[in-house]
Design a protein around this motif. Structure first.
Motif, PDB file in Angstrom:
ATOM      1  N   LYS A 302      36.394  27.641 -25.403  1.00 33.96           N
ATOM      2  CA  LYS A 302      35.435  26.637 -25.235  1.00 33.96           C
ATOM      3  C   LYS A 302      34.226  26.598 -24.327  1.00 33.96           C
ATOM      4  O   LYS A 302      33.417  26.034 -24.290  1.00 33.96           O
ATOM      5  N   GLY A 303      34.375  27.824 -23.617  1.00 31.76           N
ATOM      6  CA  GLY A 303      33.434  27.896 -22.365  1.00 31.76           C
ATOM      7  C   GLY A 303      33.657  27.295 -21.408  1.00 31.76           C
ATOM      8  O   GLY A 303      32.812  27.164 -20.358  1.00 31.76           O
ATOM      9  N   ASN A 345      29.985  22.757 -16.757  1.00 29.94           N
ATOM     10  CA  ASN A 345      30.983  22.934 -17.905  1.00 29.94           C
ATOM     11  C   ASN A 345      32.291  23.550 -17.179  1.00 29.94           C
ATOM     12  O   ASN A 345      32.700  24.678 -17.606  1.00 29.94           O
ATOM     13  N   VAL A 346      32.863  22.868 -16.281  1.00 30.34           N
ATOM     14  CA  VAL A 346      33.846  23.391 -15.503  1.00 30.34           C
ATOM     15  C   VAL A 346      35.149  22.875 -16.483  1.00 30.34           C
ATOM     16  O   VAL A 346      35.975  23.787 -17.057  1.00 30.34           O
ATOM     17  N   PHE A 347      35.406  21.684 -16.419  1.00 27.56           N
ATOM     18  CA  PHE A 347      36.844  21.093 -17.023  1.00 27.56           C
ATOM     19  C   PHE A 347      36.406  20.329 -18.408  1.00 27.56           C
ATOM     20  O   PHE A 347      37.290  20.176 -18.952  1.00 27.56           O
TER      21      PHE A 347
END
Length: 512
Positions: A302-303, A345-347
């Motif tokens: 999902k990146g 876009n970490v978690f």
């Protein structure tokens, strides 16, 4: 300015009339010093008399950009240019508080404290009023330190450890702060007795120096019950506490600018802090998996980043929450430098986090242990060293285009010593003058200890120089066949690195 009570009085007084003060490392000279002064668009410099020569050496360069720069010297300086005497101005000033015209806010900028970050020259980290109060107050209450304690530090006030964490106890909470101009292992416990200190401060290097001192009565006659700092290694922890009869160790991890700060509150040996595994959302900091070779975060389909499992090393990050004084990342004066420390876009899609640049390991209970710094910076002599800054200095000194710098471990020493791999196929490097040139371009602690001469340097597909394998091989003469040199401090130059010196370093006999 070196450590003295007036240091705090100056920036505190200036803040009351709306002036933001930059606290500059006293080790800096020449290019790095010029950069630190100009990057925050300083209009004036206050300096101690003992540092007048360093200021005078760069005055012409500063005035090329700002002919109106003002110079204020506190105490007597050396002969040379004639700065304005701050002592005289203070004697002439009225004793009543100044009339201020500024409207102040708790979120205004208070100070700039410099950090090497990960790349380039020192970065001016923004310390706001709310952050200053929070950093010092949080440690005070997390460690349950009562009012009326006497704090002793010999660490420099230009760093956040002493200048924020300890100074806050005086500036904000009214406790007593005792200072020493410079750390002395032989006088440390004598000072603690002299000032009736109950809380003191350390970094890993100072603990090791204290342990290396011969046993003396003073080390058990003091009243110090709590020590606060970072870098006390697990192998030294128990013997340090037992020898000096310390009841509480407040080992913490944090940075001047970062929002990922943790502290060990229960004396767990070796831990720099704790993260709740039951309610992780209470304090949103964590470890994310990174690629060991590139240092880049590993992402899922999902990146998004991948949280590390217990026992798995990863980079420590803190989720950014705008307008929250604890969770926000105020960054640096330079926006580009700020952006490099933020990951998106970490978690979840659209969120962001602060990248600490440090590798940690978490155990199954949630205790965090420091492992290493990431590739572009290392710590030596209690200071962060930027590899890019050192690489730039070497290229300037030798007119070379290609060199890489990295940190290597030294037995019995804290942090990593600097090592440079330099291409010199035409044998143009003069080792008699290299150290002299670098001394003018770099602080003493940033000068490479080792030099490796190579025919070529490995590159990535995007032509970036690779240093992973070089760092892994270090200065091991059983592996490295290239010519090696090391910095002989007494001679003031680089000399060939031989087996006898290598054996002394490996056995811990050589302190470099």
């Amino acid at each position: 300015m070196e450590n003295k009570p007036e240091y705090l009085a100056f920036w505190l007084g200036l803040s009351k009339i709306g002036v933001v003060t930059a606290l500059i490392n006293t080790n800096l000279r020449w290019k790095t010093l010029v950069h630190s002064i100009t990057v925050v668009k300083s209009k004036a410099i206050i300096f101690g008399g003992s540092l007048q020569d360093a200021v005078e050496a760069i005055r012409a360069t500063l005035e090329e950009d700002d002919s109106e720069m003002k110079y204020y010297c506190y105490e007597e300086g050396s002969e040379g240019f004639s700065p304005t005497s701050l002592n005289t101005l203070l004697q002439q000033s009225p004793p009543h508080p100044p009339t201020t015209m500024n409207e102040f806010s708790f979120s205004d900028r208070l100070l700039y404290i410099y950090t090497s970050g990960t790349t380039g020259l020192p970065k001016a980290a923004i310390i706001k009023h709310n952050r200053y109060v929070w950093l010092g107050t949080a440690i005070r209450y997390m460690l349950n330190i009562p009012d009326g304690e006497i704090y002793y530090t010999s660490l420099p006030l230009y760093h956040s450890a002493a200048g924020v964490t300890f100074a806050c106890q005086t500036v904000v909470h009214g406790d007593t702060l005792a200072l020493r101009k410079k750390f002395s292992a032989s006088k440390f416990w004598e000072d603690c007795i002299k000032f009736n200190a109950t809380v003191t401060q350390y970094i890993g290097e100072t603990c090791r120096y204290l342990m290396a001192q011969p046993v003396r009565p003073e080390e058990k006659q003091h009243q110090v019950s709590t020590v606060i700092g970072n870098g006390l290694r697990p192998t030294l922890w128990s013997t340090f506490v037992e020898r000096f009869q310390i009841k509480k160790v407040g080992e913490f991890y944090g940075s001047s600018e970062g929002n990922a700060n943790i502290i060990n509150t229960d004396n767990t040996t070796g831990a720099v802090g704790f993260i709740s595994l039951i309610i992780p959302s209470v304090y949103p900091v964590t470890l994310i998996r990174i690629d060991e070779a590139t240092g880049e975060p590993v992402r899922n389909r999902k990146g998004l980043c991948i949280r590390c499992k217990p026992g798995e090393p990863g980079e420590f990050v803190g989720r950014i929450i705008i307008n929250d004084p604890v969770r926000n990342f105020d960054g640096y004066v330079n926006d580009q430098a700020t952006n490099k420390k933020v990951i998106n876009n970490v978690f979840s899609t659209g969120d962001s986090a602060f990248l600490s640049g440090d590798i940690m390991v978490m155990d199954k209970n949630g205790y965090i242990y420091f492992k290493d710094r990431t590739g572009d910076t290392f710590r030596w002599k209690g200071e962060n060293v930027s590899t890019m800054e050192v690489e730039s200095a070497i290229s300037q000194a030798l007119n070379l285009t290609d060199c890489v710098v990295y940190g290597v471990e030294i037995p019995g020493a804290e942090g990593r010593a600097g090592m440079a791999a330099i291409i010199d196929t035409e044998h143009k490097v003069s080792f008699d003058t290299l150290a002299q040139k670098l001394k003018k371009l770099l602080p003493t602690y940033a000068m490479p200890i080792f030099i490796r001469i190579v025919d070529e340097l490995e590159r990535t597909g995007t032509f970036k120089l690779k240093k992973f394998n070089l760092q892994k091989e270090g200065y091991n003469l059983d592996v490295v066949k290239d010519p090696l040199y090391y910095l002989d401090v007494k001679l003031g130059k680089y000399i060939p690195f031989d087996k006898a010196t290598y054996d002394e370093i490996c056995s811990g006999k050589s302190r470099l």
